[in-house]
Design a protein around this motif. Structure first.
Motif, PDB file in Angstrom:
ATOM      1  N   GLU A   1      -4.724   6.667  -1.536  1.00  0.00           N
ATOM      2  CA  GLU A   1      -4.257   5.347  -1.103  1.00  0.00           C
ATOM      3  C   GLU A   1      -4.234   4.446  -2.329  1.00  0.00           C
ATOM      4  OE1 GLU A   1      -5.301   3.508   2.461  1.00  0.00           O
ATOM      5  OE2 GLU A   1      -6.004   5.330   3.473  1.00  0.00           O
TER       6      GLU A   1
ATOM      7  N   TYR B   1       0.545   5.459   0.184  1.00  0.00           N
ATOM      8  CA  TYR B   1      -0.426   6.474   0.571  1.00  0.00           C
ATOM      9  C   TYR B   1       0.303   7.785   0.868  1.00  0.00           C
ATOM     10  CZ  TYR B   1       1.149   5.363   5.324  1.00  0.00           C
ATOM     11  OH  TYR B   1       1.905   5.173   6.439  1.00  0.00           O
TER      12      TYR B   1
ATOM     13  N   LYS C   1       0.842  -1.192   0.000  1.00  0.00           N
ATOM     14  CA  LYS C   1       0.000   0.000   0.000  1.00  0.00           C
ATOM     15  C   LYS C   1       0.878   1.243   0.000  1.00  0.00           C
ATOM     16  CE  LYS C   1      -2.272   1.591   3.687  1.00  0.00           C
ATOM     17  NZ  LYS C   1      -3.323   1.787   4.723  1.00  0.00           N
TER      18      LYS C   1
END
Length: 544
Positions: free
Chosen positions: A502, A483, A481
């Motif tokens: 995100e 972000y 991930k």
């Protein structure tokens, strides 16, 4: 000797492993009936300065989260014991594995233990139990919500505004003083009668009585004899009447002028010296004013009768004056009603701002696009191949991937499917893409993240701040991930907006799955939407 050394190393490694164990996992029972609750408990001991983040989940593996219990905190010396419990259930019998859950401690990931559980079927006696037909599908009642409360408040305010309009109109109709009369004597006589009907003397309002009584006389003199009586003092007015009687050849007796002067001076004493005449004196003064007005009217020389056309013209002028008076009254009533309505709306809005906050008023009365998305009907669907199962506020539409990716990237891709809602300059933007490569490729998710950021920059993203961490779906599929924040430039208006994003990346045998969510920074409703979307992500594994 060697045997003892092996035993020591084994015990030493076990001790180290035990020290590294940050999360204790337990469950109240490993076997339950269909629909019954498994209570999963996660426990960790941290320092008082540590920050622990337990995930908000709707599902943990194949089990549904039916209750997320509040975190229990127990202080022990300089440490805190945090206990988080999840209520889980499953409505299909079988054996299931509760996967490990990621917990962030000071932004470092730690994982709970996986636990095997069994869901036992419920025995049904089909011989003794009476059977019923399956009922038709019935739509759920969504309820009325809270909109009707605001509607009632608005209707009540409008009703008060209408009442104010009616009340002012009723009061205006009672004010005979504002009506237009044919002659000054008719007006003065009518106002004198109306003054007696007010019963100001009986109420003890002597000052108001004398003020209105002398105003009636002064108005008549000003309109009939054309003397500025309202602006003159008592002495100036008496002098002007004597001069006018000579010029206009009015037959006035000294007694008439003296009576007028006497009442005017009596009124001055009442208004400025707080004098209180007796009842018979008040009655006498009223009669004197009436007699003076009638005497003055009779003393004014009679003019030559007007022609019929002049009479009609004067009547038309009178009707015009009446219409103008009525128009002014109507405008005044509307002004009072509008002012009352605006005042009540302002007071009501201020009350909600003070008690609920400005954002509550703005979002619930004015409206907020992200709030409408959050509270709308969500859609759960599968996109692309291998499929990404995701829940979103709106259905994602298929897009042309060739218009978004550079030609160099498309040359490496065998197949790509792209789905999106909104755009980068909208209040909320979400995309899902799946791709397969032409040649066997070793996918590095970290480098893929960098490449995706460059594509976002080409589409208008500027000053992109990137933070990275591991991500795991409820089914235990690992990914990356990214972000952070960025500045999005609107090419049409040449303005920029601070946005939060995100980005999830998952690699398959010969493909890649990506999810991008972008919205305006600081939008609390959009943050809730993002969390709900990320918690719903599930992936279909690519077949070899």
């Amino acid at each position: 000797m060697k045997f003892r050394l092996y035993i020591f190393l084994l015990l030493f490694s076990t001790m180290i492993f035990a020290q590294q164990k940050q999360v204790e996992t337990s469950i109240d029972t490993t076997k339950n009936k269909i629909g019954a609750e498994f209570k999963l408990t996660l426990k960790t001991v941290v320092s008082s300065k540590s920050k622990v983040e337990f995930p908000k989940l709707k599902n943990i593996g194949p089990l549904e989260v039916i209750q997320s219990y509040p975190i229990d905190t127990v202080k022990k010396d300089d440490t805190y014991e945090l206990v988080k419990k999840y209520g889980l259930t499953q409505f299909d019998s079988g054996r299931y594995t509760i996967p490990s859950i990621k917990i962030l401690i000071d932004k470092k990931p730690f994982f709970s233990d996986s636990i095997k559980v069994e869901v036992a079927p419920v025995k049904v006696d089909t011989l003794q139990q009476k059977m019923y037909d399956i009922k038709d599908i019935t739509s759920a009642d969504e309820g009325m919500g809270t909109w009707w409360i605001y509607a009632l408040i608005v209707l009540a305010i409008l009703g008060i505004g209408a009442f104010v309009y009616w009340y002012v109109k009723k009061r205006q109709l009672k004010k005979i003083e504002e009506e237009v009369y044919k002659t000054p004597i008719e007006k003065a006589t009518s106002l004198l009668n109306n003054l007696e009907q007010k019963e100001l003397v009986q109420k003890g309002e002597i000052k108001e009585y004398y003020s209105e009584l002398t105003d009636i006389a002064r108005n008549y003199i000003e309109e009939a004899i054309h003397i500025p009586a309202m602006e003159s003092t008592t002495s100036e007015l008496i002098t002007a009447i004597r001069e006018a009687s000579t010029k206009k050849k009015m037959t006035l007796t000294p007694e008439t002028v003296e009576n007028l002067e006497r009442v005017l001076r009596q009124a001055d004493l009442v208004k400025f010296a707080k004098s209180k005449p007796l009842d018979f004196e008040i009655t006498d003064d009223r009669n004197k004013i009436q007699k003076v007005i009638l005497t003055l009217d009779n003393a004014i020389p009679t003019e030559v009768p007007e022609e019929i056309e002049d009479q009609l013209l004067n009547e038309a002028q009178r009707q015009k004056q009446i219409k103008e008076q009525l128009r002014k009254k109507r405008n005044a009533r509307i002004g009072y009603a509008v002012a009352a309505t605006i005042l009540l709306l302002f007071a009501t809005t201020t009350f909600f701002v003070v008690t609920k906050g400005f954002n509550y008023v703005k979002d619930n009365i004015i409206g907020h696009p992200s709030k409408e998305l959050l509270e709308g009907e969500w859609v759960k669907s599968a996109y692309g191949s291998p499929a990404v199962l995701i829940e979103t506020p709106k259905v994602l539409k298929r897009m042309d991937a060739q218009k978004t990716l550079p030609k160099e990237a498309m040359a490496l891709i065998k197949e790509m499917q792209l789905f999106a809602y909104g755009s980068m300059i909208d209040n909320f933007y979400v995309t899902v893409s799946t791709s397969k490569f032409k040649q066997p490729t070793e996918i590095d998710l970290n480098k893929t993240l960098e490449g995706t950021i460059k594509i976002i920059e080409a589409q208008g993203g500027q000053n992109i701040i990137v933070k990275q961490e591991d991500f795991q779906t409820n089914e235990g599929i690992q990914g990356v991930k990214g972000y952070g924040t960025m500045t999005v430039l609107n090419p049409a208006t040449k303005t920029s907006t601070k946005a939060y994003y995100e980005l999830l990346l998952f690699k398959q045998d010969q493909g890649l799955q990506q999810i991008l969510i972008l919205h305006e920074e600081g939008d609390t409703y959009a943050n809730e939407i993002t969390t709900r979307i990320l918690n719903s992500v599930e992936l279909q594994r690519a077949s070899n």
